[in-house]
Design a protein around this motif. Structure first.
Motif, PDB file in Angstrom:
ATOM      1  N   ILE A 403       0.683  -1.145   0.175  1.00  0.00           N
ATOM      2  CA  ILE A 403      -0.052  -0.132   0.455  1.00  0.00           C
ATOM      3  C   ILE A 403       0.622   0.819   0.178  1.00  0.00           C
ATOM      4  CG2 ILE A 403      -1.854   1.598   1.652  1.00  0.00           C
ATOM      5  CD1 ILE A 403      -2.602  -1.316   2.230  1.00  0.00           C
ATOM      6  N   GLU A 405       1.030   5.584   0.124  1.00  0.00           N
ATOM      7  CA  GLU A 405       0.079   6.517   0.058  1.00  0.00           C
ATOM      8  C   GLU A 405       0.704   7.755  -0.191  1.00  0.00           C
ATOM      9  OE1 GLU A 405      -2.273   4.883   4.212  1.00  0.00           O
ATOM     10  OE2 GLU A 405      -0.392   6.286   3.958  1.00  0.00           O
ATOM     11  N   THR A 411      -4.380   6.656  -1.593  1.00  0.00           N
ATOM     12  CA  THR A 411      -3.494   5.403  -1.234  1.00  0.00           C
ATOM     13  C   THR A 411      -4.066   4.280  -2.651  1.00  0.00           C
ATOM     14  OG1 THR A 411      -4.459   4.959   0.424  1.00  0.00           O
ATOM     15  CG2 THR A 411      -3.810   3.194  -0.288  1.00  0.00           C
ATOM     16  N   HIS A 413      -2.923   0.220  -4.232  1.00  0.00           N
ATOM     17  CA  HIS A 413      -2.563  -0.789  -3.685  1.00  0.00           C
ATOM     18  C   HIS A 413      -1.494  -1.123  -4.707  1.00  0.00           C
ATOM     19  CE1 HIS A 413      -5.439  -0.957  -0.482  1.00  0.00           C
ATOM     20  NE2 HIS A 413      -5.523  -0.015  -0.397  1.00  0.00           N
TER      21      HIS A 413
END
Length: 483
Positions: A403, A405, A411, A413
């Protein structure tokens, strides 16, 4: 369909539009021309649903995209006129927590600055696109982390984010949602009874258009783009019947059935130059002094003032245009999202009605459009092909997962699926193709190929990933968090 002969036009306008639909691969279209307060032409052309062979009608619902901005601008103008808002007061008067990365801009930016796109902030559209859970408070918190590409008030840069925030201002001062205000103060007085604010509402209608796009030489249906989180920037769906009422309202300088809804002075302010701008990547002698007003583009077309705004969203294109001094205007709604195609058609209709020299606007602009598209996609592809492909990644694929950010963009993935990497952002999954070392690519909207670069402090770790989601600023960096 009303099929008439336009003054000084040797061809029937309906036939002309059908020819242009073929030339531009447009599936369905509704168009109207208003002159001197009368509906001069109303055309229902092509299909709203190819598979079911359903025709376009004057009451077919189309997404109008960014032509919605003029409604948001009118709402603000109404609130200014009643004294609730001030075009030129700092936005912090209404949203005290508002901040930008450029502190001076954040302290001084006004509704006027936001309405005419002179904030210094580039589009940053990936912040909101497909992010259906985005709330205005979330967006305001992100604003202070987004890079500006120009100085405050230096130049015009189209920005949807600012219009989303403008819609929130309406909610704060009226205690009505943006859509409730637009419906009560604009749709209902104008009699725009079939217009709505969500594709989910449109799909419940008995007469709505599906979205289409050209892929190669064929037209294919698309998924609807949900714009519920960005309604003030582009979320209205409407019909030709309703949009002719909207056009008439502006030609009548703020009047509805003889009643002045908004003062002529303030309507003209919306239609007046606030900042010079360049809408298209080409120049023609007939089109001069391009600028942006308050929710409208303003230019000189063959020496006549031309006020207009287009809308382009997945599978749909719209165009609202008028020559106020000629009391003449055109609305085009269509279910094919080819950019710019409505502009040459509109110019050609004006030329025929006003008896001007006929120009192959469609051919000239299509040629320039193709050049611009080849230039845009060619640069990306040449950069990618200049790198040696199919070299083994520097790390195992598992090391790239996790993940990541960014305070402005949120965010992403990175997941591994069947010995490949996928990137998930705003609920959309993109396949990553390895190019060399720690560099991959992803394809957006089946056209734009951008790089995804992983960075680490050692050969055993990945610390962050950088992606050029906004081309006019440095790459957006997403730091690796928990796995």
């Amino acid at each position: 369909m009303r099929n008439i002969s336009i003054s000084k036009n040797p061809n029937d306008l309906n036939k002309f539009l059908q020819e242009k639909m073929v030339e531009w691969n447009v599936t369905g279209m509704a168009a109207a021309v208003i002159k001197d307060g009368e509906l001069l032409f109303e055309g229902e052309l092509g299909l709203r649903d190819v598979k079911q062979n359903r025709n376009v009608t004057k009451d077919t619902l189309f997404a109008i995209g960014s032509a919605s901005k003029a409604f948001t601008s009118l709402a603000i103008t109404m609130l200014v006129e009643e004294g609730t808002l001030d075009f030129d007061a700092p936005i912090k008067k209404y949203i005290p927590e508002f901040e930008m990365k450029n502190k001076y801009a954040g302290e001084h930016i006004t509704l006027r600055d936001m309405l005419c796109h002179r904030s210094g902030l580039p589009r940053h559209d990936m912040v909101w696109l497909d992010n259906t859970s985005l709330l205005p408070n979330d967006l305001i918190a992100k604003m202070k982390h987004l890079d500006l590409s120009k100085d405050f008030r230096e130049t015009w840069q189209y920005n949807n984010l600012m219009y989303i925030i403008i819609g929130y201002v309406i909610e704060l001062v009226t205690k009505m949602s943006w859509s409730e205000f637009i419906k009560a103060k604009i749709f209902e007085p104008l009699g725009m009874n079939n217009s709505n604010f969500s594709v989910e509402v449109s799909k419940k209608s008995s007469d709505y258009s599906l979205p289409y796009a050209l892929k190669g030489d064929e037209v294919h249906p698309l998924e609807f783009r949900n714009l519920d989180q960005a309604q003030p920037a582009g979320g209205i769906n409407s019909t030709l019947t309703d949009m002719t009422k909207w056009l008439m309202f502006h030609l009548e300088k703020g009047k509805v059935n003889g009643t002045q809804i908004v003062s002529e002075k303030n309507i003209l302010q919306m239609h007046s130059t606030q900042i010079p701008c360049k809408l298209v990547p080409w120049d023609f002698n007939e089109v001069q002094f391009s600028s942006y007003g308050l929710g409208w583009f303003v230019e000189s077309y063959r020496g006549r003032k031309h006020v207009h705004h287009a809308g382009n969203i997945d599978g749909f294109s719209s165009y609202v245009s008028f020559l106020p001094d000629e009391n003449l205007g055109i609305v085009i709604l269509s279910n094919t999202n080819t950019p710019f195609w409505t502009i040459p058609i509109t110019y050609s209709i004006y030329d025929r009605i006003l008896g001007d020299e006929l120009v192959d606007w469609s051919g000239m602009i299509k040629s320039e459009f193709i050049k611009a598209m080849e230039s845009t996609t060619g640069v990306n592809k040449s950069e990618i092909k200049s790198q040696e492909e199919d070299i083994k990644p520097s790390h195992s694929l598992d090391n790239y997962t996790g993940i990541f950010e960014n305070p402005g963009y949120g965010t992403i993935h990175i997941v591994k699926q069947e010995e490949c990497l996928n990137l998930i952002y705003n609920n959309v999954e993109y396949k990553l193709k390895h190019i060399h070392d720690d560099v991959f690519t992803m394809t957006m909207n089946d056209v734009y190929i951008i790089t995804v670069s992983f960075h680490g402090s050692s050969k055993k770790s990945i610390d962050y990933v950088s992606i050029p989601f906004e081309q006019s600023v440095k790459e957006i960096q997403f730091k690796k968090g928990r796995k």
